[in-house]
Structure formats: structure tokens, C-alpha cells
Design a protein around this motif. Structure first.
Motif, short mmCIF file in Angstrom:
data_model
loop_
_atom_site.label_atom_id
_atom_site.label_comp_id
_atom_site.label_asym_id
_atom_site.label_seq_id
_atom_site.Cartn_x
_atom_site.Cartn_y
_atom_site.Cartn_z
N THR A 1 0.86 -1.18 0.00
CA THR A 1 0.00 0.00 0.00
C THR A 1 0.90 1.23 0.00
O THR A 1 1.63 1.48 0.97
CB THR A 1 -0.91 0.02 1.23
OG1 THR A 1 -1.71 -1.17 1.25
CG2 THR A 1 -1.80 1.25 1.22
N GLU B 1 -9.88 3.84 -10.34
CA GLU B 1 -9.60 2.45 -10.06
C GLU B 1 -10.77 1.61 -10.56
O GLU B 1 -11.89 2.09 -10.74
CB GLU B 1 -9.39 2.24 -8.57
CG GLU B 1 -8.23 3.05 -8.02
CD GLU B 1 -8.07 2.87 -6.54
OE1 GLU B 1 -8.82 2.04 -5.97
OE2 GLU B 1 -7.22 3.56 -5.95
N LYS C 1 -13.16 0.57 -7.13
CA LYS C 1 -13.70 1.66 -6.33
C LYS C 1 -13.15 2.96 -6.85
O LYS C 1 -11.95 3.10 -7.00
CB LYS C 1 -13.31 1.47 -4.86
CG LYS C 1 -13.87 2.53 -3.93
CD LYS C 1 -13.45 2.25 -2.52
CE LYS C 1 -13.99 3.29 -1.56
NZ LYS C 1 -13.57 3.03 -0.17
N HIS D 1 -5.65 4.28 -0.57
CA HIS D 1 -6.86 3.55 -0.24
C HIS D 1 -6.90 2.18 -0.88
O HIS D 1 -7.89 1.48 -0.75
CB HIS D 1 -8.09 4.35 -0.72
CG HIS D 1 -8.23 5.65 0.02
ND1 HIS D 1 -8.88 5.76 1.24
CD2 HIS D 1 -7.80 6.91 -0.26
CE1 HIS D 1 -8.86 7.02 1.64
NE2 HIS D 1 -8.21 7.74 0.75
N ARG D 2 -5.86 1.80 -1.58
CA ARG D 2 -5.86 0.50 -2.23
C ARG D 2 -4.50 -0.15 -2.12
O ARG D 2 -3.49 0.52 -1.88
CB ARG D 2 -6.27 0.60 -3.70
CG ARG D 2 -5.33 1.45 -4.54
CD ARG D 2 -5.59 1.24 -6.01
NE ARG D 2 -5.21 -0.11 -6.44
CZ ARG D 2 -5.23 -0.52 -7.70
NH1 ARG D 2 -5.64 0.30 -8.64
NH2 ARG D 2 -4.86 -1.74 -8.02
N TYR E 1 -1.57 -2.38 -4.02
CA TYR E 1 -1.09 -2.56 -5.39
C TYR E 1 -0.22 -3.81 -5.48
O TYR E 1 0.52 -4.15 -4.54
CB TYR E 1 -0.23 -1.38 -5.83
CG TYR E 1 -1.00 -0.12 -6.18
CD1 TYR E 1 -1.50 0.07 -7.46
CD2 TYR E 1 -1.19 0.88 -5.24
CE1 TYR E 1 -2.19 1.23 -7.80
CE2 TYR E 1 -1.88 2.03 -5.55
CZ TYR E 1 -2.37 2.20 -6.84
OH TYR E 1 -3.04 3.35 -7.17
#
Length: 1503
Positions: A67, A252, A255, A360-361, A363
Motif C-alpha cells: 500500500t 480504479e 472503487k 486507499h488500495r 497494489y
């Protein structure tokens, strides 16, 4: 003028880049120690491994996920963050009062409110600035142009936006002065506060207020963020391709979280949505119960009336009248409103520490790479590999320095390699290693091995420290950055870029660390006030140009894939990524770091920063392994322990004195680091700590005794790991291990620090070096220094000896270039200083110093010579200096200068020699000047050379111009006048050069002047010019390229003479006559020549001296012609012709007698050669009346009328047409009108005089006989006479009436050839010599006279008889003395000369006869010779003809002697020496001769 934007970024200087060899690359720590003296001066350095070192990428890409951190670029920069924090506070202040902050524009630029607030505060505040009217000054300071009333605008904006906030900050109980939304221009931008609290490192306390918008949305547009509706089947993806300055939205798949990037604010409208709570402050309160009245009263006035003017606070629900506020509000505020109490509560909350928030995601490496490449290609609108690194660098620093543009990136930093695997291969890892890559498992440059290798001090740290002893992984994208920081515990760090785009680094050396910190604190004090250890949080960056402007040394480098970057202890460094890449980093510590490590712990204690590991614990661990320690490390540990024990003893003594009596052994090494930290300074405790029963699990270090608790100090307990008695043996063990090394080190230090006469010989250094090798001392700075000094000393000794011996490894004796192994004088001077600065002494030092003095003396002498003017006399001195300088094995810059000066001096010498009249009498030629100039062009410029070159060039230019002008004058057609040539020669005077054309011009002028003088002499004096002289002058005039005025007149005269000669030739010459005109006109000088023209030989004319007068021999026609041409006047010519006449008569007399004797009957007829065919006489013959020779009637043409008594002449005697006398006289008259003397004219005049004289004498003879014209006519004779005449024709050889003689010849005993004559001839018997001579002379004359025929007829009949007495007849035959007056005086002189020379002629008879025989074969062609013979003066020498006649043969042998044989070409009439053309006298006599040129032309015509 608008506000000035940030200046364009200027890249700092590059840091060192090292490319180790395989030998150096084997040991990483040895190599790092080797480069440390250089690299630590810049703080960072780059290392390029050998090209074949390419470790495989061993990271598990499929398992790696992370992240990243979110980085907003303009929040990274310290000064920009200060401005953003200020704007957030202002925005919050106005937002709490129900107003939206709009940043105004001034001069089409967003106003910098932070700078305006700071400048007003620096000037003394708003009131003072207004009173002293300093707004214009502030406007100019902010970069606005004066004279546009900008100051008044700044005052209005400050008073409306900043002044209420400053009043609130000062504690004045004012809510607001006016609404900031009033009088706002439409172009002002709405400001949204930053999401600061959500991005702090600590959790936020709940608040009733709504969360402020994200910083990326502070310049919000009407459209807001782009989102997809749930019901849409197609993903709404915005257009990401744009130039720099527009926004970027990242979407994305699962989301949608838009990341909005704003680079330029856009004009928006104020958004004032209706609040959820009823916001109109007008309250329609129903009549409450009496008990509730107090709830709705104004807290200022305490009244509840005017309910429609009551304002309800959205924070605490307190009520206030709008008119009770200070100042009173005229309208109800829109939006949320806070009372003064709530406003103070909200705005005074402490600001939390700044930090990065997580994305927020999560990878994967592939997904992050796609996002990173897409971002960069969209941002720069080009493929990622085509974006220049310089462009990315400048754009990065532009973005971090602006508050108007927001660019957000993500950075995968501090990813633990222990979890996902290192990029390097490790033993037991999941990555399968190929056999040829197994070498990388144990390689020291493998970052998994480096931190824990033996030379690294961190091997003695028991715990695995992620990031220090275990590598961390870094996945970067474009613009993702790492902020200014130094490594934990000021350790080394090494970073390897496995693959991807470059990583740009900036570094400052360790000695500038405090200076960098001070500059950042000075420029952003607000950040450090709230966060003292800000630089240790890796969240702050500052432009390197800003730091460099404040004196901080900064260096940069671009780290490419496959390269290492090493940072040195306490070296601040930062940087950013150029694009998607993968890097790995780890820390390590060497022996030299030990003192810095202890300093770092003390520094951390002051900052209250936790330690990564306990430095004291690490030192004690090493001390407990003293027997295994490296001697160098043992020495360093011993020194560190000495300081540690001293400090610990003092602290324990201090605590004891403070009242701490309880002591307890405690093994702190069994606790985790976070469980044994000092509660005050967060230092990891190991040796000792203080605890109190009131706070179990809490301890303080001995430095913060009073910070443990409020209990009495006597209650404290001193927990210790070792007693002092335990520490000393540990230190002694280490000391014992390092003792021998210390002794060696002390001796090395002593010899290294020796001064002047205490210096030791180099052999002592070699001994110490050998001792270190024997004891296997580890590699360290002291040993390296000793080895380096020893090597330097040995090299210096070798070089010094080489210089003293004068030997070169590569010597350039003749070249001007510097030898690769030569020292310059300055280097030698520095080398001598180096010899004396060496810690050791060398025997060559004083000798080399003496050599240096000699070289300096040479330089001084050379400089003095070079400073003087260039002189041709300095050649020998320069050569001696060059010889002296070549003996020095040093590069002397004076040597090439001396060589140049030598060339210059030699050149000047050459110029002087060329100009020397003694050495070069002819002068300086053009070729010499050009050669000198060409040589001078290649010389080094010098004033003397330049002056001489200018003079030579000027002389050459003038000379070439004069030569061209002279050549043009010489070749001019028509030729120029003599005056023009003379004027040209005046320009040549004084030019010191050899000019061939000008000399030729001078010669031409001289010849022209001589010619004019001769022409003038011909015209002045009354003398008639001789044709030969005249034609010679015309020929010479044609060879003179000058316009000569008399030439035209002379040419006319020559042309007239030529025309006259042609007329005379037509008058006299017979068609195809072999005789020339002069031969016909002159008396015959020889008799008996054959009809065929022979080639003849030219002989020198011999002169016989008689007193003072010269007499010329007249043996040939050329002699006669020469004598006539040389004669000064006509009288001399007549005298010469008279001589020839006498010779002619004498020759005819002898010839007639000889021919008559051949025809006597007694002669042998068989051997008789007569006629032109030279055969015996036979048959009908003709007898010439002049030469009396016989000719066959078939060989020659007989008389036209045999019956006509006319004298018949043979072809040899008939030389001309014999024109009448009157016609000849007209020719003479025409010649006299031309007024030119020529031999033909003199001969013609003499012929006329001779003819007239002969005619007079003949008439006297005829008159004396008394013959009538009838009797004189042959046709009037009697028949008996005619019969006699006819009978005489038929008889055989009846000559002159002598039949008896013929009879005797016919009856001889031998066989005879019978011949007879067809015509009658004058009988010679009984004929007086005078009559015979008279008749012969009449036949010789080339004039047709009637008296000739009359005399012939008279004598044909026999001897004449008259009635006159014998005396009278005798008087005719022998004229009286008085009659001799008829003979010319020239004839008398010639007769007397003949009488005088008679004896001489007889003596030479034999010689002349032989000469005549030789001349028969080479008889010249007379008429061609007449035109080719040039005139000569009577006063010329005897050899004048020989001098004027040249043989035209190509290779003339120039024969000499009294007689030279010549032969004449039948075509071109040129004369050649027989010996030069290979012709013998016999061949010339028998055949015609044709020269080579004529033969070639003849063959070409035939072809």
C-alpha cells in the motif's frame, strides 16, 4: 508588472562517480574505505559496478503487494507547507464564522496572503503601515510595479481578510469587522481548507464540525469530482491526455477514488449549500413558558427581545443579537456561525504532526507499474522513455514550490524485504538460482550480506533491524520523492537500483549537516516549533537551490539501473524518482563510524528521539568478544569504552550524591528496546537506569533523574547491567588485544608526524610496513596512509633520480608537445615541495632543489630574451639556450617559445641576407619575397615579424603591380609610346627588388632611345642611308615593343626599295635565272661557273692592311656585297666595283684563252670536255663570243636567226635580258628619288657609267674607221662576202680563217672526232687586244646598246682596215694620254691596285684554284643571299660577319678556326655549319641540302 514566479531550477554540481575494477570490486568495504576521503566531501557518491556484474532479480513479483503512501508535492516543501498551513488557518477562521475564504487576484495573479501578512508584520503591523503609508513599499517588495495603485488594493485585501484574523490572534474580543464575502470580485477564487487533521500521524478527536475538504479540492469547481453512476454499463473514464497545467484524475477498477490535481486555479462561483440545520438566524420563537425565557436571551445584553435579530451559535447554541456583536452585523450570516467562545476553542486547538497518509488500495508490482507509466506518459504527453531527465527535474521542483497547483503521486517506500523477498538472491530463498548466478549469493555487494559482513559493526547488534540490517524495498513512480534526512544513528547507507527509470539524488556532506538544519529552521521556523525532530520524519523537502543560496554545499546524481549510491555518515540526502523503478537499500557501519555513533546517541537524547539500537550494548558485546576482534576494531572499541566508562562513572557518582542508595543488577538486554526506553528522552537504556516503585515498568536514564516521578530520590533504584569493576576488565581485554597494534600505530604516528631534521629515512617506513604485513594487521586508515606515504616516497625517489639523471621514458627531443612523463616546472617545484613535505627524508631532495634552481635560471634568461625584440643576431644565443633546455627532463614552456623565436630570428636573417646587396647583387626577387612571406605566415605572430611581413607584403604588392604594368606595356598592342614607358620607369626607381619585366622594360627603353638616335642620325647630316642599315633598323624596331615615330617612314622607304628591287629584277633577270639582281648588275668576279647552282662555303673575310687603310678581298659575291654595303659613300662603292671590273676583265681574258686553247687541233678530242654537259665536242657546235667555249647545238639554244650576224652568248654568259639604257636610267632615277643607298643601286649606277663610258669609246672606234651605217649593216655586204660567210659555216673547225691549223688537226694519226661550228665568230687572229677588250666589255655589259651590235659586225668581218694613217689607227689602239680622262678615277685606282697586287695574286693562284674547286659544290643561291645579308659598317672588325651570322642548328658545336665550312638550305636559305648538320663537302657539292625543319614541313605537305 506582476508578482515574480519561482526561478527556474539550476541543477547542483555532480557528485563523484566511481568505476571500480574487478580487483577493487571484490571487497566492498575496502573499496568504500578507499574512496571515503573523496566521497565524504560530497556526502553521496555513485558506484558503477563492472559491466559483467549483473545479479538476477530475485524478488517474488507475484507475491509482492503493498500500500503506497500518498504524496502531495507542494505539501512536501517546507516553505510551501508553511504557506498552506497559514491559508488553512485563515480559511478555518472564516469558515467558522459562516463565510467562505476567497483568495483575491492582484494584477491577474493570486495574491500571496502569507507573504503579505509577513511583510505587514515585519513593518510593524497594520496600523503603523497605514499611518506611514508603506503599502507602496510592500507592493514593490512583493514584486508589483509602482504607480498602479497596487498598494491601496493590498490594504483593502489585508483589512478585509487578514486584519480580523490578526485581531483575533491578539486576543481582541471581536467576532469580525466585516464579512469577507462583501465587495469580492468575481474573479476571486474560493479557498477550501486542507485536510490536515486527517493526514496527521495521530488519531483526530471527534468534532461537531464537518470534515474539511481535501487539499486537492480546495480550488473546487462547479462540476466537482467525476464519478460514475451505479446504473451505467460503461465506465466513465475522463480524458487523461493533457499538457502540464491541467488536472489528472486517477480511477480504479473496483472503487472510484478520484485524485484531483489542480495546477492553475479556475474561476468558480461560491457554493453555499443549505445546511442541514435551519441556518436562517431569524428565529420565530413561539411564546415559551415563562421558565424557558432565559434560554433565548442575548448573552451580551441579557435581553430576549428582537427575536428576529437573535443569532444561534451552531457549536454551543448560545444566542447573540446581531447588533450586540462588535461590530454589529447588518445581515444574518449564511452558513454555520460560531460564537466568539466556540471560535476561540476551535482555532486554538494544537496542530498535530504532519505525515503521509496511506493510499486507499493495495497494489501489486504490475498494477503499480501500469499506473505509474500511465501517469507519466499522460502528464508529459509522450512515451515515458522519451521524457528527458532534465525536464522531469525542473518540473518536479516547480510543482513542489507552488501553492496554485496540486499534483498527487504515490510511493511504495519501506517495504520489508523479509516478507516479500529481496531483489538480490539469498540462500534458501524461493527464487531458483542458475548455476552461473550462484556467485551473487556470497557477493559482498549483495545488500543482504553487506550489513552483516565482518567489517560492519552492525554484526554485533543482536536483533534484526528492518531497514538497517535487513534491506528495505522501494517502488517509485514519477515525482515520488524521499525528503531530506540522515540515516539512523548517522550510519552509512547503500542503495541499489535493480531496474526502471533513474532516481535523482541530492546530498550534502556530513560536515554541513548542522548548517542545513539551521537554514531549514530559519526559513520554516513554524514547522520546527511544532515538530522539533521534523527532519527525522522524512516528510519535509527544500529546494537545493535555496539551500545553496544560503551556503549549504549540495551535490546531485542520477542513479540508473544497475548502479549503487552510497551515503556517508550524517550526510543529508533527498531525491525523487524519474519514473517507475525498483530499488533496494540497507545500512552498514564501519570502524570509522564508531565515534560518530556515540555522538548520534547524545544528539538523539537532546531531541528526545528513540534509538534504533543501544550503542552501549553493541560496544559491550564487542568487548566481550575481545579475543576475536580485529585489532583495529579492538582499538576503536577500547577508545569508545574508555569514554563510555568515564561517562558512566560520573553519572553514577552524581546519582549517588543525589541520594540514590538502592542498586540492583538488571539484564536490560533481555528486554525489548521499547520496554527499556527513558521516559523522558526515549533513549534505550542498557548500562544503567533509575526506576521507582510508584511507576512499575517505567525508567529514566541517569541524565533525567528528576523526570521519573515526584517521589523522593531516595526511593529510586539504580538498575545496572555491569558494575564498574566488570567494565574495566572488559576494557583491559580489548586494550590488550589492541596493545601491539597501538604500539605499532604510535610508532607509525610518530614517524608520520616528524618535522624537519627529525624525519626518518624511507627505509624506516618500509620496515613498519613489513611489520604490519607480518602481524597481519587489518586494512585501516593508518595502514593505508603508511602504505601511501611509502609508495609516494619511493615514487618520488625514483622520479627525483630520473630527473637528476636526465633520463626520460618518452623523450621528445625535437617535438614541441609535452611528453606524457614530463613534469612542468610548476609541477617540479611542487614536487620539490612535496619531497620536503614528505614525512620521510630523501637524499635526492637537495640535489633536485639545485636542479630546480638551474631550471629557474634558464627560465629567467629565456624570459629576458623572449621579452626583447626579435633580432637576427640572437640565433646563436637562442640555439645555446635550446641546447641547455633540452638537457632538463622537465617540460619547459619556454622551449617551444624559444623554437618559435629561433624560427623568427632565422627568418629575419634570411630576409636580411636576401636584401644584402653584397650577398645578393641582383636584389630581392619576387619569388624570394613570396617564399619569405610563405615562411613568415607560418611563424608565431610578433611585432617585429609583423612589421617585416608588412614591409615585404607591401614591397611584393608594389613589385607585382610594377611587374604586371611593365609586362602589360611590353605586350601592349599597339605598343605604347616611349614617354609612357619612361614614366613607368620613374615609378620603378627606388624599389629595392629584382624586377625582370621592369629590367626588360628598361632595356627596351634604352634600345628605343638608341634606335631613335640612329634614326635621327640617318635623317640628319644629309647622308643617304644604306638599305642594309635601314632594313636592319626596321627589323630591330620590330623587336622593340615601343611606338617609334620614325618607324613608319623607314618602313615606307624599305617598302619602296623592295618594290624598286622587284621592278629591277623584272627588268634584268631572265625567267628562272640562277643569278641574283646584284650578280647581274655587278661585274663578274669569277668565270667558268657551271649553270647548275652549287652550295658554297662561307669563309672569313681576310683584310690586307696597307698603311692605315683596310682593303677587303673580293673573292666572292658575298665579299662584293659586303664591300658595297660597308662603303660610306657612292665613291667608295664605285671604287669597289671598279676593282671587280678589272678582275672581271682579267678573268675573262684568261678564260677566253683557256677555252680557245682547248679547241686547238692538237688537243685530244676524246678527253676534251666542253658544253654544259661536259662531253667531248662533236657534230654541230656553237661557240660563245664571250667565253669562247664550245657548246653542242643540241644542249643549248642557238641563235634565233642564224643568218643574222648577232653575237651568240652561252647560257653562262647571258646573265640578263639586257634592257635598253634608257629603261635602266629610269630605274636609277626612281631609286634616287627614294634616297636610299643599296648595293644594287650602286651596281646599277656603275653599270650605267660603265656603259656610257664604253659607248663613248666604241663610237670613237667606229668613227675612226669611218664606217657608214650601211656598211655596218650585215645585210648590205657583197655577194662574195656572203658566200664567204656561208662557206665558213660549212667547213670543219675553221676558226678565224686558219684552215691550215684545222688541216693539221684533222690529219693526225689518232682517231679524231669531227665537229664544226654553226655560226660565225669573231676571228681573234690579228685582232688587237684593245679591240678584243672593247668587244668583251661590250658583251659583258648587261645593257642593250646599238654600239655593241655595230662593233660586233665590224669585228666579225675581220680586222678592220681604214684609209687613216697607221699613226691614227695606232692612236686608237693605244689612246693618247689625254684620252685617259674618259676612264673614271675609280678605274684608274683599281688598275693601279691590280698592278700592285699582281704579284700577290700570282702567289695565291694555287690556293685560289683549290678554293674554287671546293666552292663549286657549295655555291650559294645569289638572289636569296642578297636579301639575307645584313649591312655592316666599314669600321667593323674582321670577324664582324662571323659574329653576325649564327648557325641555327639546335645543337651548334660553334667550330673555330680560319676556315669554317657552311652549307645553305635550298628552302629557307639559312646557313648551317657543315659539321653541325653532318654534311661533308663532297655531299654538299653533289646534292642539294634541305634542313630538318624544311624536310618535316615538306613531308607534311606531301601527306
Amino acid at each position: 508588472m506582476t508578482q515574480q514566479g519561482p526561478a527556474e531550477f539550476t541543477p547542483p554540481p555532480e557528485c563523484p562517480v566511481f568505476e571500480p575494477s574487478w580487483e577493487e570490486f571484490k571487497d566492498p568495504f575496502a573499496f568504500i574505505n578507499k574512496i571515503r576521503p573523496i566521497a565524504e566531501k560530497t556526502g553521496i557518491c555513485k558506484v558503477r559496478p563492472p559491466p559483467d556484474w549483473q545479479p538476477p532479480f530475485a524478488c517474488d513479483v507475484d507475491r509482492l503487494h503493498f500500500t503506497p503512501r500518498i504524496q502531495r508535492l507542494n505539501e512536501l516543501e517546507a516553505q510551501t507547507r508553511v504557506k498552506l498551513n497559514f491559508l488553512d488557518q485563515i480559511a478555518k477562521f472564516w469558515d467558522l464564522q459562516g463565510c467562505t475564504l476567497k483568495i483575491p487576484h492582484v494584477e491577474r495573479k493570486i495574491l500571496d496572503l502569507y507573504q503579505l501578512n509577513k511583510l505587514v508584520a515585519d513593518e510593524g503591523g497594520f496600523d503603523l503601515v497605514c499611518r506611514e503609508r508603506r503599502w507602496t513599499k510592500i507592493a514593490m517588495t512583493m514584486g508589483f510595479a509602482p504607480g498602479k495603485a497596487v498598494g491601496s488594493h493590498l490594504r483593502a485585501h489585508y483589512e478585509r481578510i487578514l486584519y480580523p484574523y490578526n485581531l483575533f490572534q491578539s486576543g481582541t474580543n471581536l467576532l469580525c469587522l466585516q464579512k469577507p464575502g462583501d465587495e469580492v470580485n468575481d474573479i476571486d477564487k474560493e479557498y477550501k481548507p486542507h485536510d490536515l487533521l486527517q493526514r496527521q500521524n495521530v488519531p483526530l478527536q471527534p468534532s461537531n464540525t464537518s470534515a474539511p475538504a481535501r487539499r486537492a479540492k480546495r480550488m473546487k469547481t462547479e462540476s466537482g469530482c467525476i464519478k460514475s453512476e451505479e446504473g451505467e454499463g460503461v465506465e466513465n473514464k475522463p480524458n487523461l491526455r493533457r499538457r502540464m497545467g491541467s488536472f489528472v484524475v486517477k480511477t480504479e477498477q473496483k472503487k472510484e477514488i478520484p485524485i484531483q490535481v489542480k495546477e492553475e486555479p479556475v474561476e468558480i462561483k461560491e457554493l453555499n449549500p443549505e445546511p442541514e440545520k435551519s441556518k436562517p438566524k431569524k428565529k420565530n420563537i413561539p411564546p415559551p413558558p415563562v421558565s424557558m425565557v432565559d434560554l433565548y436571551v442575548c448573552l451580551v445584553c441579557g435581553k430576549g427581545n428582537d427575536e428576529d435579530r437573535l443569532l444561534l451559535c451552531d457549536g454551543c447554541d448560545d444566542s447573540y443579537h446581531t447588533f450586540c456583536l462588535i461590530p454589529p452585523l447588518t445581515d444574518v450570516p449564511k452558513g454555520d456561525w460560531r460564537c466568539p467562545k466556540c471560535l476561540t476553542q476551535e482555532c486554538c486547538k494544537p496542530q498535530e504532526a504532519f505525515g503521509f497518509e496511506q493510499a486507499h488500495r493495495d497494489y501489486t508490482l504490475k498494477a503499480f507499474g501500469e499506473m505509474a507509466d500511465s501517469f507519466k506518459s499522460d502528464y508529459f504527453n509522450m512515451p515515458v522513455h522519451m521524457v528527458p531527465t532534465e525536464l522531469v527535474e525542473k518540473e518536479f521542483w516547480r510543482l513542489v514550490g507552488t501553492i496554485q497547483e496540486d499534483v498527487t503521486v504515490e510511493y511504495g517506500a519501506d517495504i520489508a524485504s523479509k516478507e516479500f523477498g529481496s531483489g538480490f538472491p539469498i540462500k534458501g530463498g524461493r527464487f531458483k538460482i542458475a548455476p552461473h548466478d550462484e556467485k551473487y549469493l556470497q557477493c559482498g555487494w549483495n545488500l543482504n550480506n553487506m550489513a552483516m559482513m565482518t567489517p560492519s559493526v552492525l554484526t554485533h547488534v543482536t536483533a534484526d533491524i528492518c531497514g538497517m540490517t535487513l534491506p528495505w524495498l522501494y517502488v517509485g513512480m514519477c515525482f515520488s520523492s524521499f525528503c531530506w534526512h540522515i540515516e539512523d544513528h548517522w550510519s552509512y547507507s547503500i542503495n541499489y537500483l535493480h531496474w526502471g527509470e533513474p532516481k535523482t539524488w541530492y546530498g550534502a556532506p556530513g560536515f554541513a549537516a548542522e548548517q542545513l538544519e539551521a537554514v531549514m529552521k530559519k526559513l520554516a521556523p513554524e514547522l520546527f516549533d511544532s515538530q522539533p525532530d521534523l527532519l527525522h520524519q522524512l516528510v519535509t523537502i527544500m529546494n537545493p537551490n535555496t539551500l545553496m543560496a544560503h551556503g549549504v554545499p549540495i551535490y546531485r546524481t542520477n542513479q540508473c539501473a544497475g548502479e549503487f549510491v552510497i551515503t556517508f555518515p550524517r550526510s543529508y540526502h533527498s531525491g525523487f524518482n524519474q519514473g517507475f523503478n525498483f530499488a533496494e537499500a540497507v545500512n552498514f557501519c564501519t570502524v570509522d563510524w564508531m565515534p560518530l555513533g556515540r555522538q548520534c546517541v547524545d544528539h538523539y537524547r537532546q531531541l528526545h528521539r528513540y534509538c534504533v539500537f543501544s550503542h552501549d550494548e553493541m560496544v559491550c558485546n564487542m568487548a566481550m568478544k575481545a579475543d576475536c576482534l580485529d585489532v583495529v576494531l579492538a582499538s576503536a572499541v577500547q577508545k569508545d569504552m574508555q569514554l563510555m566508562i568515564k561517562e558512566e562513572r560520573e553519572l553514577r557518582e552524581k546519582v549517588r550524591k543525589m541520594g540514590v542508595a538502592q542498586c540492583e543488577l538488571f539484564q536490560y538486554d533481555l528486554l525489548a528496546d521499547d520496554e527499556r526506553q527513558c521516559v523522558k528522552c526515549r533513549t534505550t537504556c542498557y548500562l544503567s537506569a533509575l526506576t521507582c516503585p510508584c511507576r512499575p515498568g517505567v525508567q529514566v536514564c541517569l541524565y533525567h533523574t528528576h523526570d521519573l516521578c515526584s517521589c523522593p530520590i531516595s526511593n529510586y533504584t539504580l538498575n545496572y547491567r555491569f558494575t564498574l569493576d566488570d567494565l574495566y576488565p572488559m576494557m583491559n581485554a580489548v586494550r590488550q588485544r589492541a596493545e601491539y597494534y597501538d604500539d605499532w600505530a604510535s610508532r607509525v604516528t610518530e614517524v608520520m608526524e616528524a618535522k624537519l631534521d627529525k624525519k626518518r629515512n624511507v627505509t624506516v617506513f618500509r620496515t613498519l610496513l613489513e611489520e604490519s604485513n607480518e602481524q597481519s594487521f587489518p586494512e585501516n586508515d593508518l595502514l593505508r596512509q603508511l602504505r601511501l606515504v611509502t609508495q609516494d616516497a619511493e615514487k618520488c625517489s625514483s622520479v627525483a633520480q630520473q630527473l637528476l639523471n636526465g633520463k626520460r621514458q618518452t623523450r621528445y627531443r625535437t617535438g614541441k608537445a609535452k611528453s606524457p612523463n614530463q613534469l612542468t616546472v610548476e609541477e617540479m617545484r611542487s614536487f620539490v615541495r612535496q619531497l620536503y613535505n614528505l614525512p620521510c627524508s630523501l637524499t635526492q631532495a637537495p640535489l633536485l632543489k639545485e636542479l630546480l634552481n638551474s631550471i629557474e635560471d634558464f627560465q629567467q634568461h629565456s624570459e629576458k630574451l623572449l621579452s626583447d625584440e626579435v633580432s637576427a643576431d640572437a640565433v646563436s644565443e637562442i640555439e645555446s639556450l635550446l641546447e641547455e633546455g633540452s638537457q632538463f627532463d622537465v617540460f619547459l614552456p619556454e622551449l617551444p617559445l624559444l623554437r618559435e623565436r629561433l624560427e623568427q630570428a632565422r627568418w629575419l636573417t634570411g630576409v636580411h641576407q636576401a636584401e644584402d646587396p653584397v650577398a645578393n647583387p641582383c636584389g630581392l626577387s619576387l619569388e624570394s619575397m613570396r617564399r619569405l612571406i610563405d615562411r613568415g605566415v607560418g611563424l608565431t605572430p610578433h611585432p617585429s615579424i609583423e612589421r617585416m611581413m608588412a614591409r615585404l607584403q607591401e614591397l611584393l604588392t608594389v613589385s607585382e603591380e610594377l611587374e604586371e604594368n611593365a609586362q602589360a606595356l611590353l605586350k601592349a598592342r599597339p605598343p605604347e609610346s616611349l614617354e609612357t614607358l619612361c614614366s613607368m620607369l620613374t615609378q620603378v626607381e627606388g624599389v629595392p627588388a629584382y624586377l625582370p619585366n621592369c629590367l626588360l622594360l628598361q632595356d627596351t627603353v634604352n634600345r628605343a632611345k638608341e634606335w631613335l638616335q640612329e634614326a635621327e642620325s640617318l635623317q640628319v647630316g644629309g647622308q643617304v642611308p644604306v638599305f642594309s642599315s635601314l632594313s636592319d633598323m626596321v627589323l630591330r624596331a620590330h623587336s622593340i615593343p615601343v611606338r617609334l615615330e620614325p618607324l613608319d617612314q623607314l618602313e615606307v622607304q624599305v617598302s619602296e626599295v623592295q618594290s624598286w628591287k622587284e621592278t629591277a629584277a623584272k627588268t634584268f633577270l631572265i625567267k628562272s635565272s640562277p643569278f641574283t639582281l646584284l650578280e647581274v648588275l655587278c661585274p663578274r668576279w669569277e668565270m667558268g661557273s657551271s649553270l647548275k647552282k652549287k652550295k658554297m662555303r662561307k669563309m672569313k673575310g681576310d683584310c690586307v692592311s696597307s698603311g692605315k687603310k683596310k682593303f677587303v678581298k673580293l673573292d666572292s659575291m658575298s665579299d662584293v656585297e659586303r664591300a658595297l654595303s660597308d662603303s660610306k659613300d657612292s665613291a667608295s662603292a664605285m671604287f669597289t666595283l671598279a676593282e671587280v671590273r678589272l678582275k672581271e676583265l682579267e678573268s675573262l681574258c684568261s678564260l677566253r684563252a683557256s677555252n680557245e686553247s682547248k679547241l686547238l687541233p692538237t688537243a685530244d678530242c676524246a678527253s676534251l670536255k666542253v658544253c654544259v654537259c661536259q662531253k667531248p665536242a662533236m657534230g654541230a657546235m656553237l661557240q660563245c663570243e664571250l667565253c669562247r667555249d664550245a657548246f653542242h647545238s643540241v644542249c643549248v639554244r642557238g641563235p634565233s636567226d642564224p643568218l643574222d650576224p648577232e653575237a651568240w652568248l652561252c647560257p653562262l654568259c647571258l646573265r640578263s635580258t639586257k634592257p635598253p639604257l634608257d629603261k635602266i636610267r629610269s630605274l636609277l632615277s626612281s631609286l634616287q628619288r627614294i634616297r636610299v643607298r643599296l648595293p644594287e643601286g650602286d651596281a646599277l649606277r656603275y653599270m650605267i657609267e660603265r656603259s656610257v663610258s664604253w659607248q663613248r669609246r666604241v663610237r670613237e672606234v667606229i668613227d675612226s674607221y669611218g664606217l657608214s651605217s650601211t656598211s655596218q649593216d650585215g645585210r648590205g655586204a657583197s655577194p662574195s662576202q656572203n658566200l664567204y660567210r656561208s662557206t665558213g659555216h660549212s667547213r670543219k673547225l675553221q676558226l678565224c680563217g686558219s684552215p691550215s691549223r684545222c688541216q693539221d688537226w684533222a690529219v693526225s694519226g689518232q682517231e679524231q672526232t669531227v665537229f664544226y661550228t654553226e655560226q660565225r665568230c669573231i676571228p681573234l687572229q690579228g685582232l688587237s687586244p684593245e679591240l678584243e677588250e672593247l668587244m668583251v666589255e661590250g658583251l659583258v655589259l648587261q645593257v642593250s646598246l646599238p654600239e655593241t651590235q655595230q662593233l660586233y659586225r665590224l669585228l666579225l668581218s675581220g680586222p678592220p682596215t681604214t684609209n687613216t694613217s697607221h699613226a691614227e689607227h695606232k692612236s686608237y689602239l693605244t689612246p693618247p694620254q689625254t684620252e685617259t680622262d674618259a676612264i673614271t678615277s675609280a678605274e684608274k685606282k683599281a688598275k693601279r691596285r691590280m698592278n700592285r697586287d699582281e704579284v700577290d695574286i700570282r702567289e695565291r693562284g694555287t690556293k685560289l684554284k683549290s678554293k674554287k674547286q671546293r666552292m663549286m659544290g657549295v655555291e650559294k643561291r645569289r638572289e636569296r643571299k642578297a636579301a639575307s645579308v645584313s649591312a655592316s659598317d666599314m669600321s667593323q672588325s674582321e670577324d664582324s660577319e662571323e659574329d653576325m651570322t649564327l648557325c641555327p642548328a639546335e645543337s651548334c658545336l660553334q667550330p673555330e678556326g680560319e676556315e669554317v665550312d657552311w652549307v645553305q638550305c635550298d628552302c629557307c636559305n639559312r646557313w648551317f655549319h657543315m659539321i653541325c648538320v653532318g654534311v661533308s663537302a663532297e655531299l654538299a657539292a653533289e646534292e642539294d641540302y634541305m634542313c630538318v625543319s624544311c624536310s618535316t614541313s615538306h613531308m607534311d605537305r606531301r601527306k
